[in-house]
Design an enzyme around this catalytic site. Structure first.
Site, PDB file in Angstrom:
ATOM      1  N   SER A   1       0.855  -1.186   0.000  1.00  0.00           N
ATOM      2  CA  SER A   1       0.000   0.000   0.000  1.00  0.00           C
ATOM      3  C   SER A   1       0.891   1.235   0.000  1.00  0.00           C
ATOM      4  O   SER A   1       1.655   1.452   0.944  1.00  0.00           O
ATOM      5  CB  SER A   1      -0.903  -0.018   1.238  1.00  0.00           C
ATOM      6  OG  SER A   1      -1.757   1.096   1.265  1.00  0.00           O
TER       7      SER A   1
ATOM      8  N   HIS B   1      -6.788   2.218  11.027  1.00  0.00           N
ATOM      9  CA  HIS B   1      -7.157   2.065   9.617  1.00  0.00           C
ATOM     10  C   HIS B   1      -8.474   2.761   9.318  1.00  0.00           C
ATOM     11  O   HIS B   1      -8.655   3.323   8.228  1.00  0.00           O
ATOM     12  CB  HIS B   1      -7.247   0.592   9.220  1.00  0.00           C
ATOM     13  CG  HIS B   1      -7.367   0.409   7.737  1.00  0.00           C
ATOM     14  ND1 HIS B   1      -8.587   0.327   7.107  1.00  0.00           N
ATOM     15  CD2 HIS B   1      -6.428   0.344   6.759  1.00  0.00           C
ATOM     16  CE1 HIS B   1      -8.392   0.202   5.801  1.00  0.00           C
ATOM     17  NE2 HIS B   1      -7.094   0.209   5.567  1.00  0.00           N
TER      18      HIS B   1
ATOM     19  N   HIS C   1      -2.692   0.690  -3.955  1.00  0.00           N
ATOM     20  CA  HIS C   1      -2.296  -0.563  -3.308  1.00  0.00           C
ATOM     21  C   HIS C   1      -2.387  -1.721  -4.290  1.00  0.00           C
ATOM     22  O   HIS C   1      -2.995  -1.625  -5.352  1.00  0.00           O
ATOM     23  CB  HIS C   1      -3.101  -0.822  -2.026  1.00  0.00           C
ATOM     24  CG  HIS C   1      -4.417  -1.505  -2.211  1.00  0.00           C
ATOM     25  ND1 HIS C   1      -5.482  -1.304  -1.361  1.00  0.00           N
ATOM     26  CD2 HIS C   1      -4.866  -2.408  -3.119  1.00  0.00           C
ATOM     27  CE1 HIS C   1      -6.502  -2.056  -1.739  1.00  0.00           C
ATOM     28  NE2 HIS C   1      -6.154  -2.730  -2.807  1.00  0.00           N
TER      29      HIS C   1
END
Length: 353
Positions: free
Chosen positions: A219, A299, A320
């Protein structure tokens, strides 16, 4: 609006999606596109581990030796260089190469200049650690996602081009649904990491065998060309939360199913930092990666911030790639690395070994 899954990889879906067919994403995103000649790619993470300034020159020389080897026949079609400091205080220089097919990578890795360097007794005595983590997902076993359409990094660099705007993004579960294999397969993991040669506690050469459907996420963030407002957005708002989440996974991985997590900074051939970074995360399964992504506060904050700013992004490039692999398509080998390195930490030494 296109599907993230290329037409030649589409089939009747036996597993339902999380959203209705009428779903429309809130902002545009794109994926890498390859034609039907791409059957399997190889991602090779080749590392040099050291500790202390006195070892830095030798580590940089070793990194340059690896990069020089990429100029040999059948070298990777794309590569980049990164730096990582792990939670044991060791620095790691990681050369990441991408091949468009397994056979060319095999020819490269078994060529005398490459194999003799890796197998040399000098690797055991030159005071450095080395590792190679090589995985080979089939075309149906990886997905990509980009907030931009040009100069794709990572595996996108070895694909033929980029899609139009895609449908499968902007909702929990969309990562899984971009995998072509997700149409008919849950990608459930089975087995455990096993040491099949050597002993991590002793050092020397150690080989770890993976299991089916280990998941790997890369990512990335690229702020090299960003204007002042976007640099501030990334450095002051996104990065602190991102760093917190990556540190959590680095230090608490076993509790959530993360085998290894490295938040790396891109470097040039002399080791100078560039304004690019990405995370390299190996997970025991895709569903454990999903559970953490959908539930962990760090996250969730990253996801919320991205949703707020995504449509207005200009030169801040976020992306990502995620892949899964069969056990036979993985190689994890370590030479004189500390026992917390990569897949060594969670690997089990079995009685038969």
């Amino acid at each position: 609006m296109e599907s993230a899954i290329g037409e030649h990889l589409q089939c009747p879906r036996t597993l339902t999606r999380r959203v209705p067919d009428t779903y429309t994403p809130p902002f545009p995103m794109w994926v890498g596109r390859a034609d039907d000649t791409l059957h399997q790619v190889v991602m090779g993470y080749l590392g040099v581990q050291f500790r202390g300034e006195d070892q830095r020159p030798a580590a940089l020389r070793a990194m340059r030796d690896i990069v020089a080897g990429f100029d040999l026949p059948d070298g990777p079609a794309h590569h980049d260089l990164t730096h990582h400091i792990d939670n044991q205080g060791y620095e790691n220089l990681i050369v990441v190469g991408y091949w468009k097919d397994v056979s060319s990578q095999h020819r490269w890795s078994t060529s005398p200049p490459v194999s003799s360097w890796w197998e040399s007794e000098d690797r055991l005595s030159d005071g450095l650690g080395f590792f190679r983590e090589i995985v080979a997902p089939r075309a149906e076993q990886f997905e990509t996602l980009y907030a931009f359409q040009d100069d794709l990094p990572g595996v996108g660099a070895v694909m033929d081009g980029v899609s139009g705007e895609i449908n499968e993004h902007g909702y929990w579960g969309s990562m899984r649904e971009r995998f072509p294999i997700s149409q008919t397969d849950w990608m459930q993991a089975s087995g455990e990491l096993r040491v099949v040669a050597g002993d991590p506690a002793v050092g020397g050469r150690v080989v770890v065998r993976g299991h089916d459907n280990i998941a790997l996420i890369r990512s990335g963030q690229d702020w090299a060309d960003a204007e002042a407002d976007e640099r501030s957005l990334y450095l002051d708002e996104i990065l602190p939360t991102l760093q917190s989440g990556m540190d959590f996974l680095r230090d608490n991985g076993p509790a959530v199913g993360c085998y290894s997590n490295r938040f790396v900074r891109n470097i040039d051939i002399d080791g100078n930092f560039l304004d690019l970074s990405y995370n390299i995360g190996h997970w025991a399964s895709l569903d454990q990666l999903e559970r953490w992504s959908e539930s962990h506060p760090t996250h969730l904050r990253i996801f919320t911030t991205f949703f707020r700013v995504a449509e207005g992004l200009s030169k801040l490039r976020l992306y990502h790639e995620v892949s899964v692999f069969d056990a036979a398509d993985q190689l994890y080998e370590y030479i004189n690395c500390h026992p917390g390195t990569g897949m060594l930490r969670d690997a089990v030494i079995t009685a038969e070994h």
